[in-house]
Design an enzyme around this catalytic site. Structure first.
Site, PDB file in Angstrom:
ATOM      1  N   HIS A   1       0.813  -1.214   0.000  1.00 39.11           N
ATOM      2  CA  HIS A   1       0.000   0.000   0.000  1.00 39.11           C
ATOM      3  C   HIS A   1       0.846   1.263   0.000  1.00 39.11           C
ATOM      4  O   HIS A   1       0.322   2.372   0.076  1.00 39.11           O
ATOM      5  CB  HIS A   1      -0.917  -0.034   1.237  1.00 39.11           C
ATOM      6  CG  HIS A   1      -2.072   0.901   1.184  1.00 39.11           C
ATOM      7  ND1 HIS A   1      -2.229   1.947   2.077  1.00 39.11           N
ATOM      8  CD2 HIS A   1      -3.132   0.976   0.343  1.00 39.11           C
ATOM      9  CE1 HIS A   1      -3.342   2.605   1.799  1.00 39.11           C
ATOM     10  NE2 HIS A   1      -3.906   2.042   0.753  1.00 39.11           N
TER      11      HIS A   1
ATOM     12  N   LYS B   1       3.204   4.491  -1.122  1.00 38.50           N
ATOM     13  CA  LYS B   1       3.304   5.424  -2.252  1.00 38.50           C
ATOM     14  C   LYS B   1       4.601   6.216  -2.078  1.00 38.50           C
ATOM     15  O   LYS B   1       4.669   7.161  -1.295  1.00 38.50           O
ATOM     16  CB  LYS B   1       2.120   6.392  -2.308  1.00 38.50           C
ATOM     17  CG  LYS B   1       0.779   5.732  -2.635  1.00 38.50           C
ATOM     18  CD  LYS B   1       0.042   5.301  -1.409  1.00 38.50           C
ATOM     19  CE  LYS B   1      -1.336   4.744  -1.749  1.00 38.50           C
ATOM     20  NZ  LYS B   1      -2.034   4.216  -0.559  1.00 38.50           N
TER      21      LYS B   1
ATOM     22  N   ASP C   1      17.202   9.900  -8.205  1.00 43.82           N
ATOM     23  CA  ASP C   1      18.637  10.207  -8.132  1.00 43.82           C
ATOM     24  C   ASP C   1      19.145  10.381  -6.703  1.00 43.82           C
ATOM     25  O   ASP C   1      20.162  11.067  -6.489  1.00 43.82           O
ATOM     26  CB  ASP C   1      18.959  11.462  -8.952  1.00 43.82           C
ATOM     27  CG  ASP C   1      18.834  11.239 -10.441  1.00 43.82           C
ATOM     28  OD1 ASP C   1      18.802  10.064 -10.869  1.00 43.82           O
ATOM     29  OD2 ASP C   1      18.741  12.233 -11.188  1.00 43.82           O
TER      30      ASP C   1
ATOM     31  N   HIS D   1      -9.133  11.161   1.708  1.00 44.07           N
ATOM     32  CA  HIS D   1      -8.212  10.043   1.525  1.00 44.07           C
ATOM     33  C   HIS D   1      -6.893  10.268   2.254  1.00 44.07           C
ATOM     34  O   HIS D   1      -5.959   9.470   2.128  1.00 44.07           O
ATOM     35  CB  HIS D   1      -7.946   9.841   0.019  1.00 44.07           C
ATOM     36  CG  HIS D   1      -7.369   8.512  -0.324  1.00 44.07           C
ATOM     37  ND1 HIS D   1      -6.060   8.343  -0.734  1.00 44.07           N
ATOM     38  CD2 HIS D   1      -7.924   7.278  -0.336  1.00 44.07           C
ATOM     39  CE1 HIS D   1      -5.835   7.068  -0.981  1.00 44.07           C
ATOM     40  NE2 HIS D   1      -6.936   6.395  -0.740  1.00 44.07           N
TER      41      HIS D   1
ATOM     42  N   LYS E   1      -3.873  10.756   5.188  1.00 46.55           N
ATOM     43  CA  LYS E   1      -3.373  10.015   6.350  1.00 46.55           C
ATOM     44  C   LYS E   1      -2.283  10.872   6.985  1.00 46.55           C
ATOM     45  O   LYS E   1      -1.084  10.630   6.821  1.00 46.55           O
ATOM     46  CB  LYS E   1      -2.787   8.658   5.947  1.00 46.55           C
ATOM     47  CG  LYS E   1      -3.731   7.779   5.081  1.00 46.55           C
ATOM     48  CD  LYS E   1      -3.412   7.891   3.635  1.00 46.55           C
ATOM     49  CE  LYS E   1      -4.112   6.866   2.763  1.00 46.55           C
ATOM     50  NZ  LYS E   1      -5.529   6.731   2.892  1.00 46.55           N
TER      51      LYS E   1
ATOM     52  N   ASP F   1       1.160  19.398  18.657  1.00 47.59           N
ATOM     53  CA  ASP F   1       1.806  20.551  19.302  1.00 47.59           C
ATOM     54  C   ASP F   1       2.599  21.418  18.323  1.00 47.59           C
ATOM     55  O   ASP F   1       3.555  22.103  18.737  1.00 47.59           O
ATOM     56  CB  ASP F   1       2.729  20.091  20.433  1.00 47.59           C
ATOM     57  CG  ASP F   1       1.950  19.535  21.616  1.00 47.59           C
ATOM     58  OD1 ASP F   1       0.738  19.817  21.721  1.00 47.59           O
ATOM     59  OD2 ASP F   1       2.549  18.822  22.433  1.00 47.59           O
TER      60      ASP F   1
END
Length: 423
Positions: A113, A115, A120, A296, A298, A303
């Site tokens: 899952h 991404k 380089d 979508h 996450k 603080d």
């Protein structure tokens, strides 16, 4: 668990496909040595074709281009998108590709899952944004709200090393884990580096040695929170310990704001999260539902000093089964900027969830229902262990049944089968 923190990183927040794709595509097109790209979803649409073109351009410039997709999340890649990539020398691989007449896959719940993009060893991207048109506003009312980060600095080399290892070993070996633990320095005391860059670390989740790493980072930040916590998570149904840390933070006077989906892409998502609302709100947690379009993201901020962006939801799949990757950041400037963007989201596009007046009967029914839903979902990963499974595989993708060729000057990493033959 100790993270390998690096200092002096420049972290830039990228919001939705409009902010993310131009930066990623520009970086890939400029590649001269190597590109590593991991994604759960790659679709053959407008965005997928744009990615195809910049990957081909990088390969023709002489860069070694490696693409890893999840076989479950990207099952319908046909010759039109794959063959030009193969002809250009792009090395295409799938984590647990679908096989057979009925697209059978035994490890259906253990998905890759992540991404990630690394170019380089100079710039990297980590977040929750896939390669599909539903991350662009032009997709309409079902376009997703999402986040990623662009990274420049020492952390990029760490992420690149992780991607190279992932192509050879789908999950880190115990030996590699022990080596990393010996070398991992202590967490930095300062929130930011002396040279003005931020402290940051890559934190991953797998089904061997890093089963709870991402969850533990959330829990540690919650236990240390003193003023404000903002968690924005698309699929929110964490375990008992994380819920307890959220409630304890709110009870000791920390303002805890939780953003979840109000217009979910999956109806069950909102139903499951709503089972936790009363439990959290009675402790003082403020719950907001994002209603403009499907959420979508996450991400989280604590603080205005600590933040995380990545691919991991706070649900049983991400916390107990999937392969995930987040970046945790200790940089007040970045954390403040992310928190301000989330504050705007809450003010402009969220509704505040209110506890409805409850009779004794309705309260009892709700508690019983929540009890069964909660324990069903959190025992689900343990039941999955009984399903047929085997060691995960990373296999080359081909458009016409042939192994992808290597372009001149491009080094191809050996597959697991090839490495076994050599040994």
């Amino acid at each position: 668990m100790r993270l390998e923190w690096t200092q002096g990183n420049r972290i830039t927040l990228l919001e939705n496909g409009e902010g993310y794709y131009p930066r990623v595509f520009e970086a890939i097109a400029r590649a001269r040595r190597e590109v590593y790209l991991e994604t759960f979803i790659l679709f053959d649409d407008k965005v997928g074709r744009q990615l195809q073109q910049v990957l081909i351009q990088a390969a023709r410039n002489g860069a070694a281009v490696h693409v890893l997709v999840d076989g479950w999340g990207s099952p319908d890649l046909g010759p039109d998108i794959l063959q030009p990539l193969i002809d250009a020398g792009v090395q295409l691989r799938a984590y647990e590709p679908l096989r057979g007449l009925f697209a059978r896959r035994l490890n259906v719940f253990r998905r890759m899952h992540r991404k990630i993009v690394v170019v380089d060893d100079a710039v990297a991207f980590v977040g929750g944004i896939n390669y599909s048109i539903d991350h662009l506003a032009e997709f309409g009312k079902m376009a997703k709200q999402d986040y990623a980060i662009e990274i420049a600095g020492p952390l990029v080399q760490q992420i690149g090393a992780f991607c190279r290892e992932a192509l050879r070993t789908p999950q880190p070996s115990a030996r590699a884990w022990r080596w990393r633990r010996r070398r991992a320095p202590r967490e930095p005391r300062a929130a930011s580096a002396p040279n003005g860059g931020g402290a940051a670390a890559l934190v991953t989740r797998d089904n061997q040695q890093h089963r709870r790493d991402i969850e533990m980072q959330y829990r540690a930040a919650l236990r240390l929170a003193r003023r404000r916590v903002v968690i924005a998570n698309a699929y929110f149904f964490p375990g008992y310990r994380l819920l307890k840390d959220l409630r304890r933070a709110a009870r000791r006077g920390v303002r805890v704001d939780l953003i979840v989906q109000g217009e979910p892409d999956l109806v069950f998502v909102r139903f499951a999260a709503s089972m936790l609302y009363a439990h959290l709100m009675r402790a003082g947690v403020r719950v907001y539902e994002y209603c403009r379009r499907p959420f979508h993201g996450k991400v989280a901020v604590v603080d205005d000093e600590w933040a995380t962006v990545g691919s991991s939801n706070l649900d049983p799949l991400s916390l107990a089964l999937n392969l995930e990757a987040n970046v945790v950041v200790r940089d007040p400037a970045f954390a403040t900027h992310l928190r301000e963007r989330l504050d705007e989201l809450m003010a402009d596009h969220c509704r505040v969830v209110q506890l409805p007046p409850a009779t004794r009967w309705s309260s009892a029914v709700a508690q019983v229902r929540s009890f069964f839903v909660f324990h069903f979902l959190h025992r689900f990963p343990h039941w999955v262990e009984w399903l047929p499974q085997r060691e995960p595989r990373v296999e080359p993708l081909s458009a016409r049944g042939a192994q992808p060729p290597s372009a001149p000057g491009v080094q191809r990493l050996p597959t697991q089968a090839e490495e076994g033959a050599v040994r």
